[in-house]
Design an enzyme around this catalytic site. Structure first.
Site, PDB file in Angstrom:
ATOM      1  N   CYS A   1       1.045  -1.264   0.103  1.00 35.86           N
ATOM      2  CA  CYS A   1      -0.193  -0.107  -0.005  1.00 35.86           C
ATOM      3  C   CYS A   1       0.963   1.125   0.009  1.00 35.86           C
ATOM      4  CB  CYS A   1      -0.970  -0.181   1.164  1.00 35.86           C
ATOM      5  SG  CYS A   1      -1.647  -1.345   1.427  1.00 35.86           S
ATOM      6  N   ALA A   2       1.450   1.573  -1.156  1.00 37.82           N
ATOM      7  CA  ALA A   2       2.695   2.498  -1.140  1.00 37.82           C
ATOM      8  C   ALA A   2       2.311   3.876  -1.076  1.00 37.82           C
ATOM      9  CB  ALA A   2       3.367   2.089  -2.511  1.00 37.82           C
TER      10      ALA A   2
ATOM     11  N   GLY B   1       4.093   7.225  -1.244  1.00 38.21           N
ATOM     12  CA  GLY B   1       5.335   7.126  -1.745  1.00 38.21           C
ATOM     13  C   GLY B   1       6.617   7.366  -0.809  1.00 38.21           C
ATOM     14  N   GLY B   2       6.080   7.839   0.385  1.00 31.31           N
ATOM     15  CA  GLY B   2       7.316   8.293   1.438  1.00 31.31           C
ATOM     16  C   GLY B   2       7.969   7.046   1.717  1.00 31.31           C
ATOM     17  N   LYS B   3       7.439   6.025   2.239  1.00 36.03           N
ATOM     18  CA  LYS B   3       8.190   4.827   2.658  1.00 36.03           C
ATOM     19  C   LYS B   3       8.636   4.179   1.381  1.00 36.03           C
ATOM     20  CE  LYS B   3       5.292   3.878   6.655  1.00 36.03           C
ATOM     21  NZ  LYS B   3       4.123   4.927   6.217  1.00 36.03           N
TER      22      LYS B   3
ATOM     23  N   ASP C   1      -0.987   0.336  -5.403  1.00 32.93           N
ATOM     24  CA  ASP C   1      -2.178   1.182  -4.989  1.00 32.93           C
ATOM     25  C   ASP C   1      -3.312   0.721  -5.738  1.00 32.93           C
ATOM     26  OD1 ASP C   1      -2.409   3.380  -2.523  1.00 32.93           O
ATOM     27  OD2 ASP C   1      -3.919   3.493  -4.225  1.00 32.93           O
TER      28      ASP C   1
ATOM     29  N   ASP D   1      -5.280  -3.926  -6.441  1.00 28.23           N
ATOM     30  CA  ASP D   1      -5.938  -4.056  -5.409  1.00 28.23           C
ATOM     31  C   ASP D   1      -5.238  -5.157  -4.720  1.00 28.23           C
ATOM     32  OD1 ASP D   1      -7.553  -4.717  -3.132  1.00 28.23           O
ATOM     33  OD2 ASP D   1      -9.507  -4.716  -4.013  1.00 28.23           O
TER      34      ASP D   1
ATOM     35  N   ASP E   1       2.008  -1.543   5.067  1.00 22.80           N
ATOM     36  CA  ASP E   1       1.621  -0.301   5.733  1.00 22.80           C
ATOM     37  C   ASP E   1       0.152  -0.265   5.637  1.00 22.80           C
ATOM     38  OD1 ASP E   1       2.171   2.111   7.127  1.00 22.80           O
ATOM     39  OD2 ASP E   1       1.877   3.306   5.194  1.00 22.80           O
TER      40      ASP E   1
ATOM     41  N   CYS F   1      -0.807   3.596  11.772  1.00 23.20           N
ATOM     42  CA  CYS F   1      -0.550   4.731  12.212  1.00 23.20           C
ATOM     43  C   CYS F   1      -1.535   5.150  13.209  1.00 23.20           C
ATOM     44  CB  CYS F   1      -0.443   5.973  11.317  1.00 23.20           C
ATOM     45  SG  CYS F   1      -1.757   5.865   9.910  1.00 23.20           S
TER      46      CYS F   1
END
Length: 551
Positions: free
Chosen positions: A304-305, A308-310, A328, A355, A453, A504
């Site tokens: 689940c990118a 794109g930060g991680k 995604d 998906d 994530d 989170c």
């Protein structure tokens, strides 16, 4: 006449009684920042049972405030931490950011006073992370909360701008007030005027649901009849200078509406600063990529990118060598990942629209291989046709020659599409850097490492000014969805590989409960958990699945 006189006296009496019963306003109670999160009663009882009343009260208060520092990740493929520190110090000096970490007298204690990070920030406005292996992470000092004098005078309230809740949360993190976030404004506001900025949070509708009951463009009179007058008590986030008149605020479609020069929380803004060299990211997100421990040459999946930060953090840790597949299910979010990767000059990232619950591809789908070959062949012939046309060759002849020479058959419909593309130019999906590929999925045991994530209730993100929409049912749905995604991750990782699961949220049902599910379903050989102070735990481990294979 008598009836009219009696009606006049009645109205006069009603007005007099209403004025006498209206509570007097204490400016210190209204013009301040002291938000209170109002939880759904069932959700509040659930968290009190999980954390205890005192601990949950501390968590709930901390969620309404931003961190007292900004965390910056350095792109070590383009620069170094020392070089970035020098550049940021120059920028901070030019902008005049004071970085007073203790705030003004009477503003209340700082949440990080006495912590190791706070002690190290006393040596300067920017310091390196002291955790081994995270030297590429920088902390930039902020401050708050500050007491602000909004210039209230009885009978002459200050000019105000009301912003949406999401805009207010961004301002608390250091952003400016942009035009789309403005909901209402006082009359006669002109460019250069000083305005008080307050937040309007969602309120419950009589018919159910939550919404901001303000029509954009509403005129504020500074009276108690203004929309959300009492609901905005304690939700003033700072003071700024209007960059355009009231009319301009609601005519413009973009741009900065209010230059926030006096904030409750002062964090430096990194908008358009050192693009490609640094990335503003929360420390737990950086630690998540670090826990995955990606190595050069490996094949890694970010399930689940977006945004794109991680993903980019993993690519940098891989030294941009290997293959990093980012997924995604949203077309626009996949494009956001591509843009961020291009900005940081990362080439090992391959993006797909998919998906993740359909990420497993069966071995008997041999026709997909032929389809991909046909698609690649068509793209090759399109590129060849494009160059050939420039030299005067015919497109139909190019395709017919390709078929005669043993190439894959290309239908007339595909030829017509290629002609239209050459004549009209590339569409949104075919633009350079903007193409989004669909994927049929991946075979089991395809990846060395997998990052999940997972989408969650996001109750660990801060600052947060509204949680009323969260219900027990929504928390349960998140947990069920995450278990299904975790099962997919288990099938995709190779034997001996690594899975990192992160959220989170502070919801135990999405954190500890999934760890329990993993331990009950799969036999873990090693397990490590990370628990940020505000945020959910991460899960990283190797394990043995029910069929006996070690993963």
């Amino acid at each position: 006449m008598k009836k009219a006189r009696d009606l006049h006296l009645l109205l006069k009496t009603i007005r007099r009684s209403s004025t006498t019963t209206t509570p007097k306003m204490d400016p210190s109670d209204r013009y301040c920042f002291s938000p209170i999160l109002r939880w759904n009663p069932e959700v509040e009882n659930y968290f009190i049972k999980a954390y205890g009343a005192d601990h949950f009260s501390i968590i709930s208060k901390a969620l309404t405030r931003p961190s007292s520092y900004s965390c910056v990740r350095v792109n070590t493929l383009k620069s170094t931490s020392d070089a970035v520190i020098e550049k940021l110090l120059e920028i901070i000096k030019e902008k005049g950011f004071d970085g007073d970490c203790h705030g003004k007298e009477g503003s209340g204690p700082n949440e990080n006073v006495g912590s190791p990070l706070e002690e190290s920030l006393k040596n300067g406005p920017i310091v390196k992370c002291q955790i081994p292996g995270l030297e590429y992470v920088l902390f930039v000092k902020g401050s708050g909360p500050h007491m602000i004098d909004y210039g209230y005078v009885p009978g002459a309230p200050p000019k105000e701008v009301i912003v949406s809740r999401k805009c207010a949360e961004a301002v608390l993190r250091g952003a400016q007030v942009f035009v789309p976030g403005v909901m209402a404004c006082s009359a006669h506001v002109e460019k250069g005027d000083t305005v008080a900025v307050s937040a309007a949070t969602e309120q419950c509708n009589p018919n159910g649901g939550w919404a901001i009951g303000i029509t954009r463009g509403t005129v504020l009179q500074g009276l108690q009849t203004d929309p959300y007058y009492f609901e905005r008590n304690g939700l003033y986030i700072g003071q700024g200078t209007a960059t355009m008149s009231r009319a301009g605020l609601f005519r413009a479609s973009k741009g900065i509406a209010v230059d926030m020069n006096n904030r409750v929380f002062r964090l430096p803004s990194f908008y358009d600063v050192l693009e490609g060299e640094i990335f503003l990211q929360n420390l737990p997100s950086i630690v998540t990529a670090h826990a995955l421990d990606p190595q050069k040459g490996e094949r890694i999946l970010d399930m689940c990118a977006a945004p794109g930060g991680k993903t980019t953090a993993i690519a940098i840790l891989m030294k941009d060598e290997g293959e990093l597949v980012a997924l995604d299910r949203s077309h626009n979010k996949v494009q956001d990942i591509q843009k961020l990767a291009a900005e940081m000059s990362l080439t090992c990232i391959t993006t797909y629209k998919l998906d993740v619950l359909k990420a497993i591809r069966q071995r008997n789908e041999a026709d997909d291989i032929n389809t991909n070959q046909s698609s690649n062949s068509l793209r090759f012939h399109e590129e060849k046709a494009s160059s050939s046309t420039a030299e005067g060759f015919n497109l139909d002849k190019t395709f017919s020659n390709a078929i005669e020479n043993g190439g894959t058959y290309v239908s007339k419909a595909d030829i017509r599409k290629a002609k239209r593309r050459m004549r009209n130019g590339p569409g949104r999906n075919q633009c350079i850097g903007g193409r989004v590929e669909n994927s049929k999925g991946f075979y089991p045991d395809s990846f060395d490492r997998v990052l999940l994530d997972a989408p969650c209730s996001a109750l660990g993100l801060r600052p947060r000014l509204f949680v009323g929409e969260v219900t027990i049912d929504s928390l349960k749905k998140h947990a069920t969805y995450q278990r299904r995604m975790f099962d997919q991750a288990v099938k995709l990782v190779r034997p001996g590989g690594v899975i990192v699961y992160s959220t989170c949220t502070i919801n135990p049902g999405e954190n500890e409960a999934l760890v329990r599910y993993a331990l009950d379903t799969y036999k873990f050989l090693s397990l490590a958990s990370q628990n940020p102070r505000i945020g959910g735990p991460g899960l990283v481990g190797s394990f043995e699945s029910p069929n006996g294979r070690t993963e």
